[in-house]
Enzyme design. Structure first.
Site, PDB file in Angstrom:
ATOM      1  N   GLU A 159      22.842  40.736  58.778  1.00 55.85           N
ATOM      2  CA  GLU A 159      22.438  41.996  59.586  1.00 55.85           C
ATOM      3  C   GLU A 159      23.025  41.693  61.138  1.00 55.85           C
ATOM      4  O   GLU A 159      22.287  42.002  62.062  1.00 55.85           O
ATOM      5  CB  GLU A 159      20.765  42.213  59.818  1.00 55.85           C
ATOM      6  N   GLU A 264      19.021  42.665  47.493  1.00 56.89           N
ATOM      7  CA  GLU A 264      17.594  42.494  47.763  1.00 56.89           C
ATOM      8  C   GLU A 264      17.113  44.273  47.247  1.00 56.89           C
ATOM      9  O   GLU A 264      16.317  44.837  48.142  1.00 56.89           O
ATOM     10  CB  GLU A 264      17.377  42.607  49.428  1.00 56.89           C
TER      11      GLU A 264
END
Ligand code: 9MR
Length: 373
Positions: A159, A264
């Protein structure tokens, strides 16, 4: 009547088993996707330690890959400088080895869930670039070397890029600039030259983000730095993103010469007017209207949700040559972080197994998709 229906059920199962040439007990996600991609799940501590026995049974039966949902984050692995805590991560890796699974480490460098000491000196001031590099190197080298040859792939950086393609203004970025990413990959590669190395992010289908990630991949490759894949987290909703948007991103990443990991996956069934960000620090106040399905999904929402899962798996199958792994972010709905994000205390239905550990009907539908591919 009931007896006839039951008999028909058995016949249908036998016939469909014959067409796949497989015994019904062998029709599991991991067997069905065997020659296509790994199919994985994130594991929580009660699962790693075998306390959540029913989930463990599902994991063994259905999944070929695992990732630690939390216990390999830096705040847990190195809570104080040079004081490492490996018990939970060791148990996780041991579980994966015992069950012959493709083990993924998550995550080495992330601005979040990071111990407080990482960026500051003893006076609480930002450390110099040299000190930060040293701390990154020490953390990455210690962790990756410990599991050398056992953890097969690492989410090296998590991220770091925003939806518009700009770099997140994290402390890593403020102190080291863009270079903190290639540095992290270098350190990880030095510690385990055989491990696969990935860049992982949410909303990785936004065109600005896609372009920036591809630029980063190409720059690293041009400098001879190993990067094997991008991880598309895939915390998605019922409407956003569209399959077309998602496919464009998959194709673009594949063309840049890396594999794609869907890392995910969960599909929220709840209203999400704020979009699909997975930025863990985002919080929104509880509002009853935003928690409409406390006692189960209405039939139309259930149907939309199942269609959405099938659409995504159809897409993954279409691009199976570029996709290395599809990992669900948990086993049952009760385990899911989505019940508390971005509003605490909602009831969501994002995963493949329900709160009673039952296999949801969508699993059979996903399995059936493979019969025509
Ligand atoms: O599912 C994880 C949840 O249990 C943790 O509280 C949270 C903060 O560490 O992280 C969740 O997992 C995140 C993952 O590590 C990175 N991408 C977003 C995931 C969902 O927030």
């Amino acid at each position: 009547m009931k007896k006839i229906a039951a008999l028909l059920g058995i016949l249908t199962l036998t016939v469909s088993c014959r067409t796949t040439g497989t015994a019904s007990s062998d029709i599991t996600l991991k067997n069905i996707f065997k020659n296509k991609f790994y199919i994985g799940t994130a594991m929580s501590l009660p699962q790693i330690y075998g306390k959540d026995r029913k989930s463990v049974e599902i994991i063994r039966k259905q999944f070929s890959s695992i990732v630690a949902e939390n216990c390999m984050k830096s705040m847990f692995l190195q809570p104080e400088e040079n004081k490492f805590f490996f018990d939970d991560a060791d148990a996780f890796v041991a579980f994966g080895e015992k069950n012959n699974m493709f083990i993924i480490g998550h995550t080495l460098i992330w601005h979040s869930q990071l111990p407080k000491w990482f960026f500051v000196d003893k006076d609480g001031k930002d450390v110099s670039p040299e000190v930060l590099k040293q701390r990154m190197k020490n953390h990455i080298t210690t962790v990756v070397s410990r599991y050398k040859g056992r953890v097969k792939g690492w989410d090296v950086v998590n991220e770091a890029i925003m939806e518009d393609g700009s770099y997140r203004k994290s402390k890593f970025y403020e102190i080291l600039g863009e270079d903190f990413i290639p540095l992290a990959f270098r350190y990880a590669h030095e510690a385990d030259p055989d491990a696969e190395l990935y860049y992982n992010d949410y909303n990785e289908w936004y065109p600005g983000k896609v372009a920036a990630v591809i630029k980063m991949v190409k720059d690293m490759k041009a400098r001879g730095i190993r990067i094997d894949g991008v991880g598309m987290q895939a915390h998605v909703g019922l409407d956003t993103p569209s399959i077309e948007e998602y496919e464009k991103a998959i194709s673009a990443y594949a063309q840049s010469g890396v594999k794609i990991n869907i890392t995910e996956l969960d599909i929220s069934a709840l209203p999400s007017p704020w979009g699909t960000s997975a930025n863990v620090s985002d919080k929104i106040a509880y509002d009853e209207k935003m928690n409409p399905y406390r006692n189960g999904l209405p039939a139309d929402v259930q149907a939309n949700w199942e269609n959405r899962y099938q659409d995504f798996f159809r897409l993954f199958l279409k691009h199976k040559n570029s996709i290395r792994r599809v990992t669900l972010w948990g086993v049952t709905d009760s385990q899911s972080w989505k019940n508390d994000f971005p509003i605490k205390g909602r009831t969501d239905y994002p995963l493949l197994f329900d709160r009673r550990y039952n296999t949801k009907p969508v699993v059979g539908k996903i399995i059936r998709l493979t019969e025509t591919k």
